[in-house]
Design an enzyme around this catalytic site. Sequence first.
Site, PDB file in Angstrom:
ATOM      1  N   ASN A   1       4.007  -8.100 -12.211  1.00 58.44           N
ATOM      2  CA  ASN A   1       4.383  -9.498 -11.984  1.00 58.44           C
ATOM      3  C   ASN A   1       5.853  -9.680 -12.346  1.00 58.44           C
ATOM      4  O   ASN A   1       6.272  -9.365 -13.453  1.00 58.44           O
ATOM      5  CB  ASN A   1       3.481 -10.403 -12.842  1.00 58.44           C
TER       6      ASN A   1
ATOM      7  N   ILE B   1      -3.669 -20.367  -8.122  1.00 57.65           N
ATOM      8  CA  ILE B   1      -2.492 -21.139  -8.497  1.00 57.65           C
ATOM      9  C   ILE B   1      -1.930 -20.673  -9.843  1.00 57.65           C
ATOM     10  O   ILE B   1      -2.668 -20.144 -10.667  1.00 57.65           O
ATOM     11  CB  ILE B   1      -2.822 -22.657  -8.622  1.00 57.65           C
TER      12      ILE B   1
ATOM     13  N   GLY C   1      -7.033 -23.268 -17.600  1.00 61.81           N
ATOM     14  CA  GLY C   1      -8.360 -23.274 -18.204  1.00 61.81           C
ATOM     15  C   GLY C   1      -9.380 -23.906 -17.270  1.00 61.81           C
ATOM     16  O   GLY C   1      -9.065 -24.326 -16.158  1.00 61.81           O
TER      17      GLY C   1
ATOM     18  N   LYS D   1       3.226 -15.518  -5.898  1.00 63.91           N
ATOM     19  CA  LYS D   1       2.372 -16.395  -6.714  1.00 63.91           C
ATOM     20  C   LYS D   1       2.918 -17.813  -6.689  1.00 63.91           C
ATOM     21  O   LYS D   1       4.030 -18.074  -7.146  1.00 63.91           O
ATOM     22  CB  LYS D   1       2.283 -15.866  -8.149  1.00 63.91           C
TER      23      LYS D   1
ATOM     24  N   LYS E   1       1.994  -8.555 -17.774  1.00 65.33           N
ATOM     25  CA  LYS E   1       2.844  -9.656 -18.245  1.00 65.33           C
ATOM     26  C   LYS E   1       4.102  -9.813 -17.384  1.00 65.33           C
ATOM     27  O   LYS E   1       4.758  -8.821 -17.049  1.00 65.33           O
ATOM     28  CB  LYS E   1       3.225  -9.365 -19.705  1.00 65.33           C
TER      29      LYS E   1
ATOM     30  N   CYS F   1       6.662 -20.228 -12.380  1.00 68.64           N
ATOM     31  CA  CYS F   1       6.591 -20.432 -13.826  1.00 68.64           C
ATOM     32  C   CYS F   1       7.142 -21.809 -14.170  1.00 68.64           C
ATOM     33  O   CYS F   1       8.307 -22.087 -13.905  1.00 68.64           O
ATOM     34  CB  CYS F   1       7.365 -19.368 -14.596  1.00 68.64           C
TER      35      CYS F   1
END
Lengths: 242, 303
Positions: B100, B192, B218, B166, B45, B131
Site C-alpha cells: 500500500n 472504502i 468499524g 484505494k 502498512k 488517507c
Amino acid sequence: MKKQTLKIESNRMVVDKVWEMKLSGCDDVQKPGQFVNIALEGKFLRRPISVNDWKDGVLTLLYKVVGRGTAQMAEMKAGECLDVLTGLGNGFDLSVNCAKPVLIGGGIGVAPLYLLAKELLAKGVKPSVILGFNTASEVILKDEFEALGLQTLVTTVDGSCGIKGFVTNALPELEYDYFYTCGPMPMLRALAPAVTSKGQLSLEERMGCGTGICMGCTCKTLLGAKRVCKDGPVFTLDEIAL
Amino acid sequence: MKNLEVNLCGVKLDNPVVPASGTFGFGLEMADVYDINVLGAISIKGTTRDPRFGNPTPRIAECEAGMINSVGLQNPGVDAVIAEEIPELRKVYRKPIIANVSGFGIDEYVECCSKMDKVDDVDIIEVNVSCPNVHNGGMAFGTSCEAAAEVTREVKAVTHKPVFVKLSPNVTDIVSIARAVEDAGADGITLINTLLGMRIDTARRRPVIANKMGGFSGRAVFPVALRMVYQVANACQVPVMGCGGVATASDVIEMMMAGATAVQVGAENLRNPFACKEIIEALPAEMERLGIDSLSDIIGIVK
C-alpha cells in the site's frame, strides 16, 4: 499474547474510583509491567489495564474509573466472564544489575509496581518504594508493600498523608542505585531530571489495538518512533524523549 | 468441500479475506500468534517515500460500533519497507503481499510504486489516494476525478504489477471517481477508506484526537461501504476489493454479493487480533448455510 476467557472471582472498590478485580484462569503473564486488554460488551475498543499481581492463575487488576468503559467494569459481578488479551507489552526488565532499586509510583500507576516488587524479592533484591497521591483518601497499596517488608514512603500533594509534595520530594530520603517508575506523564517529566540513577519508565497512551498493529499509541524515543503497547510500555530513561 | 478461492487480476487468493492496510502492521506481530498463511493476502502498512513519525497523540477515539484514527501514515519509508519489512514478512508468510503506497505529490507516488514494482515479493500495488489524516496529500488526490486519474496514469506508466486504487468515501459521487481511475488504467479498485469524523471530550471541551479529525471505521460503516462497493462494481469492469466494517463471514459474503472479488478486514483486527483467522474458519459453514459451493460464483450476484 493469548485471547483468554477469564472468570471474575471478585470485583471491589478499594478507595473512591479505584477498583480491584481478580480474574481466574490466566496462564499468560511473562513479566511485571505487562498489561491485559479487556473486551467489554457494547464497546468497540478494548480497555488496557496493567497487571497488578498474578499468582496461581489468578490475575489481579487495579483500575481507576475514568470513563464509560471502566465504569462498566466496576458494575461487573463475580462469576461473570471477560474476553481478555493477555501477556501484552514488554514489561519491566529485571535483568539489570542493581542492589538497591527504588520503585516510584504515582496514582493508579502504583499498580504494576506490586508484582515487580515481588519478582525483585524473589531474585533476592530488596527495593524501596515511593507512592505518590493527591490526598490521603487516595492512598492504595501502602499496606501491601509494607507487608512485603519494604521501606515504603508515601507522598501527598496536600500533606494529608506522609511527606507533603510530590514523589520527587521523597527521593532524597532514600539511597538507590536504579529506579523503576509508573505514573502520569507530568510526574515522569518531573522525575526524569530529579533521579540520580538510570532506570525504567512505564508510559501510558491512548491505545487502539494494544498488540502493535495500528500505530495508534506511538511515542518518540532516541531510537525513533516506538509503539507504547508493543515496544513498551516500559522504556529506559536513556532512550525516552519525555 | 467448499471452494474459497478468488482471482484478483491473475493473483490467486486461497480465500477472499485480506487484512486492510494500517490494521495489521507489516504482518509480523500476528505471525507470532497464529499462522498467517491462512490469509488470502495481506495489505501491508501504508508506505511513503520518506520515513514518517505520523501525527501527535492521542490518535484514537472510540465511537458507537466503531472508532476514529488519525495515525497519519506513520511508516519507516519505502526503502526500509523494501529492505527490511517485506523480507521479514516473507520469512514467515508465503501468500500474496499487497504493498500500500501513499504520497504527497505525483512524483512521490511514482517513485514509491516504481520501487515496489521491482520487488518480487510484492504481488499487487494498492495506491492510497484516500488517507484523511495528512494535509496536502492522500485524500486530496482521491476527491477529484482529474487528480485521481492523473495519479493512476502516472503510476501505471512505471509499473507492471496489478495496481488497485484505494478510494475515499468522502466524495459526492464515488462512481465518477471510480470510472476516472478505471479509464486511467487502474487494474482494480479498493473501497472504502475511512470516513472523515470527529469526537469531542465534553468535560475538557476539546477534540479527543490531537489532530482534531480522523478516519471513522468499524462495524458502523459497513452499510456505507457495501453501498459504495455495489455502485462501483456495477459501474466498472475491473475487480473490486471491498473494505469497511467487515467483521464476520456473513459480512464477507454480503460484500461479495455486492460485487467485491476480495474483502478487506480493517478495524475489527484492532478489537480482535484473531478476526481474519476466525472469519476464514467460519466461511465454509456460512457458505453451507446459504447454499454456496464456490465463493467466486456469488461475486456481484445481486443486481
